[in-house]
Each structure stands twice: as C-alpha cells, then as structure tokens.
Design a protein around this motif. Structure first.
Motif: not given
Length: 493
Positions: A441-457
């Motif tokens: 989850w912390k490194n989700s941007s590495m998989f091209g996923v960010s924003g929305g629900i992934f802004d949740l701690y």
C-alpha cells in the motif's frame, strides 16, 4: 560563546546517559537481564520509558512541523495517539504481562507468539524477526535523521558528521547497559521532554505578545488555521484524511518497543498507576507539540522556515539564554535517543533470541548476551546507512514504520489475548497479510496506482486485512486443548 555553552550542556547530558549505561553493564548476567531487565520495573519508569520511547524525535520535530504547516488539523493525529495510548494500557498491558509469564516466561514478542500458539516449526518467530528488522530499520533511521537535523540546526555541523555523533552515543550506552540502561535513560529523557514541550510554547506566546496577539497571528495565516474540520483554504477535511490521522492510535497495539515495557513491569498491580502517568504525559506532550508548531507559524510568519520540522529548535535558539537553550535542546536529543535505543535493543533481541539462538542451540547465556550487544552495532550501522539521505522527513519515516508494526503485530496481539480460538495458522496468515499490505500500500505508486482510496493511511487497510485473515484461518483450524486451557488460566486470574 553561545555554541560553546550549549555544547557543554550536551556533553554533560551525554556523560550522564553513558554513566547509566556503565552502571548497568555489570548488572546484566544473562540475555533476559539484557533484553527485559528481569521484569523489575516500577510504575514511573515503565510509564515514562514506554512513552518516551514511543514518541521519539517526531514529537518535537515531525508533529510540530505538521502543525506549523496545517494548523489545528494536526490535532487529529494527537487525538488518535492519546486514545490509542489509553486503550493499550487499559486492555493490553495487564493481560500481556500475565500471558508472557505463563507462556514459558517469554521475553520477546516473537517468543511469546511461538509459545502462545505452540509453534514448534519456529515459523512465527522467524517471520516476526524479519518484520522487526525491516520496520525497525526504517524507524531507527528516522531517529538518526532527527539527530542529524538537531546538530545541524544548532551547531551548523555537516549533516553526515552530525549523524555520526548521534549514532555513536546511542550505540555506546545501549551496547553497555541493555534494557535497564535504556529504561532509566528513557525515564530521565521523558521528564526532560515534557518539561521542554511545556516551557517553549508558553515562552513563545509571551514573546509574541500574549494569547490575543497569537490568535490574531493565527487569523492572519488563515481564518481556518484553528479549525480542525477544514484545511487552510476552508475546504472540509476529507474523511480519508481524518480517518488516517485517527488511525495512528491503532499502531500502539503492535509496537514491540512499547509492549516490551508491559512485559517488564514488576507486578500487574503497578499497571493502573503506570497507565495514569503514561496517559497524562502523552496528552500534555501531544497538545503542547501541536501548540509549538502553531505558535511557531505565527513567530516566523515574516520569514518562513525552510525546514518546518526545525521549528521547535529555532524557537529555543531565539528565545532563551544559551545555558537554558542547551537544556531545552537536550530534550530533542532525549526524544531521539529514547526511541532509537529501544528500537535497537528490540531489533538486537530479534537477531539474537529469534534467529541466532535457533541456529546455535548450544549457545551459552554469555554468548547470547554478547551476540545481542554486537547486534546493536549491526542494526545501528544499517539504520545509519539509510539515514544518510538528508532529504528524509522524520514524520514520513515514522509513519511508515508505525503502520508496519501496528498492522503486522497489532491484530495478532489483540486476538492472542482476547480470542481463545486463534490458531497458529491464523497467526502466521495475519502477520504476513498485515506486514505485506503495509509495504504494498505504501509503495502503490510503484505499481501505477495512486490517489483515491490509496490516500488512506496504510495502517487502516492492513489492520483490517490482517484481522480478517486471522479469523478466517483460525476458524478452519482448531486450537489444541492445552492452548485453550492456558488461555482460560490467564483469563480467569
């Protein structure tokens, strides 16, 4: 001249810390003494050492830095942490103290899991130790970064040199004195921290011109600066942002360096008093840390700080004579040292008790004691290498490690203490699910996923997923009769 006087205070302070380490050097006769202090702590030392090791440099740097930028929004983190502290002491402390003693006198969290779930395969202990190494490396590096920033801000030292000085001192007394040295230094450091965090914002308010002048300054920054429900532009805080801040409180149930204090208190009867001391310390410290950042924003409104996390130190430098400034700045060093020493000790115990002792079953107590001491140096060197990047933010590193421990161990600690049907398979699945979810989850941007629900701690989804895995796998299996009997023995006492 001012720097020389501050250096003098720092040197005296560091000599006292090292003296405590030397004093307890001779009292460590075996690994249990070094790692758990023989379960001899009193209420005051347990309470203040647990909270001082909990808060770290981020209490005087990361949280004020966030409040400096965001105003009253920072109170959501403080509220989550205050509630989490109380609940941890209220529901976990007594039962964990009792259970770890009944479960073959377990002296570390991984060994407790192994004994609690009758894991003869050692898988639980190894998984626990691996996650402790990963997340404490991040956590310890945050403390060293804070130390580098402290010496850099106060003395204008090169960051790498400042980092090196701080690391050497902490390694020295942790290497020598072990758990008792760490707890007694943390006790003293907890007193220094709370004194400084009260004095500095009050002095700053007086220097600005009183509360009316400060409130006017808040309004100049933004009419929403003191509104906990909006950001500085007046937009309502996103629900995910509020949940993420409050969710810091979930992390308490899984922090090994805090839980080990519950295991080390001399008697369950001392826990209620320790809880009152700890909760009072935390509420005062968190509220004043937020106030430091907000008042600092007014004080430096004309000349904004390049590094908001230095606001506490810059306020001290401008408000107090050098000797008093030295004592107050020592509080920052205290906050850093009180956490890093605990983290290094827990990580060293994972390397020694949970890894080395499995490979060398014939190792003597003296051998394990010295392996644990040298593990402290190894852990510190790895964290030091991570901390060399001057662009690291203390709060970012702490939040990552906090979530890692909170989700990896927190759900399992709670289920192990309060649900008798929890099984070894559920424990393994829960730890893996929690720890890996935090990392992904912390490194989700590495998989091209960010924003929305992934802004949740990341602690929120990871804690929930870990709990689900523990329940589902445990329902498929069945705990052994002796596990149920031991659970009921602990619960009925």
């Amino acid at each position: 001249m001012k720097n020389l006087e501050i250096i003098l205070v720092f040197v005296i302070y560091l000599i006292v810390m090292l003296g405590i380490g030397v004093h307890y050097y001779r009292k460590n006769e075996n690994l249990s003494d070094y790692i758990l202090g023989g379960r001899k702590l009193n209420s005051w030392v347990t309470a203040l050492s647990s909270q001082a090791s909990d808060m770290s440099g981020w209490l005087l740097m990361g949280l004020p830095g966030f409040a400096y930028l965001a105003g009253m929004e920072a109170m959501w983190i403080a509220l989550g942490l205050a509630v989490g502290t109380y609940l941890n002491w209220k529901f976990v402390a007594r039962k964990l103290r009792r259970y770890t003693e009944v479960a073959k006198d377990s002296i570390t969290l991984p060994v407790y899991f192994e004994n609690r779930f009758r894991d003869n395969s050692k898988i639980l202990r190894i998984i626990s130790a691996v996650f402790i190494l990963i997340f404490f490396m991040i956590y310890t590096s945050s403390g060293l970064v804070a130390g580098g920033k402290l010496f850099g801000t106060v003395f204008g030292l090169d960051y790498t040199l400042a980092l090196t000085i701080g690391a050497l001192v902490i390694i020295s007394y942790t290497f020598l004195g072990g758990f008792l040295a760490v707890c007694w230094t943390d006790f003293l450091q907890g007193l220094i921290m709370v004194l400084a965090i009260i004095i500095v914002p009050l002095a700053a308010i007086m220097n600005i011109g009183g509360t009316d002048a400060v409130m006017a300054g808040f309004n100049e920054i933004s009419p929403e600066f003191v509104n906990p429900f909006t950001d500085l532009t007046g937009q309502p805080l996103a629900l995910l942002a509020v949940i993420s801040s409050l969710a810091w409180g979930l992390g308490y149930f899984g922090q090994p360096h805090i839980l080990v204090r519950f295991m080390a208190i001399s008697s369950e009867d001392k826990i209620p008093k320790a809880r009152r001391i700890a909760t009072t310390w935390v509420v005062i410290s968190l509220a004043m840390a937020v106030l430091v950042g907000m008042v600092g924003a007014v004080a430096f409104q004309g000349q904004p700080l390049s590094d908001p996390e230095s606001v506490f130190m810059v306020l001290i430098d401008g408000l107090f004579p050098s000797l008093i400034a030295g004592v107050l700045l020592a509080a920052v060093l205290a906050a850093i040292m009180s956490t890093v020493d605990s983290q290094m000790l827990v990580t060293a115990s994972a390397l020694t008790e949970d890894m080395y002792a499995l490979v060398r079953k014939e190792a003597s107590e003296k051998e394990l004691l010295w392996v644990s001491r040298f593990s402290v140096i190894l852990v510190a060197l790895m964290a030091y290498a991570m901390a060399l990047d001057i662009n690291n933010k203390v709060l970012d590193l702490v939040s990552y490690a906090w979530a890692g421990f909170g989700a990896t161990f927190g759900p399992l600690v709670l289920f192990s203490l309060f649900w008798k049907k929890t099984t070894k398979g559920g424990a393994i699945a829960g730890m893996l699910a929690g720890g890996l979810t935090v990392i992904l989850w912390k490194n989700s941007s590495m998989f091209g996923v960010s924003g929305g629900i992934f802004d949740l701690y990341e602690i929120v989804p990871a804690f929930i997923i870990a709990s689900i895995f523990i329940v589902l796998i445990s329902l498929v299996e069945k705990p052994s009769d002796d596990m149920i009997e031991e659970y009921e023995q602990v619960s009925n006492n």
